[in-house]
Scaffold this motif. Structure first.
Motif, short mmCIF file in Angstrom:
data_model
loop_
_atom_site.label_atom_id
_atom_site.label_comp_id
_atom_site.label_asym_id
_atom_site.label_seq_id
_atom_site.Cartn_x
_atom_site.Cartn_y
_atom_site.Cartn_z
N ASN A 15 42.36 46.53 60.13
CA ASN A 15 43.80 46.30 60.15
C ASN A 15 44.37 46.70 58.78
OD1 ASN A 15 46.26 44.68 59.47
ND2 ASN A 15 46.04 44.06 61.61
N GLU B 263 50.07 57.90 67.21
CA GLU B 263 49.56 56.53 67.30
C GLU B 263 48.87 56.14 65.99
OE1 GLU B 263 48.66 53.40 70.35
OE2 GLU B 263 50.20 54.89 70.00
N TYR B 264 48.12 57.11 65.44
CA TYR B 264 47.40 56.86 64.18
C TYR B 264 48.41 56.52 63.08
CZ TYR B 264 44.33 57.52 60.19
OH TYR B 264 43.63 57.32 59.03
N ARG C 227 51.31 55.27 63.33
CA ARG C 227 51.94 53.97 63.58
C ARG C 227 51.11 52.83 62.98
NH1 ARG C 227 52.84 51.45 69.42
NH2 ARG C 227 53.67 49.46 68.74
N TYR C 228 49.79 52.92 63.13
CA TYR C 228 48.93 51.81 62.67
C TYR C 228 48.32 52.03 61.29
CZ TYR C 228 49.45 49.95 67.32
OH TYR C 228 50.00 49.44 68.47
N TYR C 229 48.07 53.28 60.92
CA TYR C 229 47.33 53.55 59.68
C TYR C 229 48.08 54.44 58.69
CZ TYR C 229 43.41 51.37 62.00
OH TYR C 229 42.60 50.47 62.64
N LYS D 9 55.00 49.50 55.28
CA LYS D 9 53.66 48.88 55.25
C LYS D 9 53.26 48.49 53.81
CE LYS D 9 51.81 51.35 59.29
NZ LYS D 9 52.29 52.75 59.28
#
Ligand code: CP
Length: 322
Positions: free
Chosen positions: A218, A249-250, A252-254, A260
């Protein structure tokens, strides 16, 4: 010719080759960084030329593409006064099927003092070092190591924070395929930083828990409170099969973006070894913000660091690896 530093004021370095970080001990690693700090002022002077390697020959042998590493080794060699040959691998006899070892034997017969190699196979630099009589510097071998990149990253951290020991550093992204991550993990651990690795489970090596690092899947948990975020390139060319749902997608999260990094330390700085995939592992707004991004500083450090590496390896006089 700039004559402020004299080569004879330097003691010979204890190692002949730079193949992987753990071939050096902590004192030798610190010495290389200190030598690079001595070269830093020259990178911004009008007269940049020194004569430390006058009469010596450096061959750059790049079997994989490179912008930063090849040009900075070339500049570093020239600024130290060496004769520098960039082997045009695509138009060499390698294209006719000559093996790496035959190429090495041919180049060795021409008597170079330093050979810088980048190759797609892990272990290629070690193999070469056993077959030639000159110093060999690994400029990236497969997914194994890229030691000069780790050194220039540590030099950048030292310039920015005044220290490396105690820094909390998160290395994020495609750890599985990254030789930069491997070299940085070894060097930063050796120099006393706290290293965290962040990746989707498909891009985290299965043995990463043995590397003396904290592991996260995470991103927000992994970068909480860190001083430094090192974003890594998604190495799509090394991926066979499906490691990710999609680049969007990558991101968005990483992907490293302004929202962030709010959970990191307020003074957080972001690094990337390049080349970057903007909008995939890093947002342009972060990459181009000089208050946050250290990417330009990394490139500047690269020339001084590689001057130090070339000069140190060329000064080797015997003993280990002789
Ligand atoms: N960081 C790095 O190795 O970049 P190049 O591939 O451009 O040399």
């Amino acid at each position: 010719m700039n004559t402020l530093i004299k080569p004879q004021t330097r003691a010979p370095f204890a190692k002949k080759h730079l193949l992987q970080i753990l071939d050096l001990n902590r004192l030798e690693a610190l010495e290389l960084i200190e030598r690079a700090e001595g070269f830093l002022p020259y990178t911004s002077m009008k007269e940049k030329k020194l004569d430390f390697l006058a009469g010596r020959t450096l061959i750059n042998l790049f079997f994989e593409n490179s912008t930063r590493t090849q040009s900075s080794f070339e500049l570093a060699g020239k600024r130290l006064g060496a004769d520098v040959v960039n082997m045009a691998v695509k138009s060499s006899s390698v294209a006719k099927g000559e093996t790496l070892l035959d190429t090495a034997a041919t180049l060795n017969a021409m008597g170079p003092d330093l050979l810088v190699i980048r190759h797609k196979s892990s272990g290629a630099a070690q193999l070469l070092a056993r077959k030639v009589s000159c110093s060999v510097i690994n400029a990236g071998d497969g997914t194994h190591e890229h030691p000069s990149q780790a050194f220039l990253d540590s030099l950048t951290l030292k310039r920015t924070f005044g220290r490396i020991e105690g820094l909390k550093i998160a290395i994020c992204g495609d750890i599985l395929h990254s030789r930069v991550a491997r070299s940085n993990i070894m060097l930063l651990n050796m120099l006393g930083a706290e290293v965290r690795l962040i990746a989707p489970p498909t891009l985290m090596p299965t043995d990463a828990d043995k590397w003396g690092v904290k592991i996260y899947d995470n991103l927000l948990h992994g970068i909480e409170g860190v001083d430094v975020i090192m974003a890594l390139r998604l190495q799509l060319e090394r991926m066979s099969g499906s490691f990710l749902p999609s680049p969007r997608e990558y991101f968005r999260y990483y992907g490293i973006d302004r929202e962030k990094i709010r959970v990191a330390a307020p003074h957080v700085r972001v690094m990337h070894p390049g080349p970057m995939n903007r909008g995939i592992e890093i947002d342009s707004e972060i990459a181009d913000d000089p208050r946050i991004s250290l990417i330009v500083d990394q490139v500047q450090s690269g020339v001084a660091m590689r001057m130090a590496i070339l000069e140190a390896m060329a000064s080797f006089e015997g003993g280990e690896y002789a």
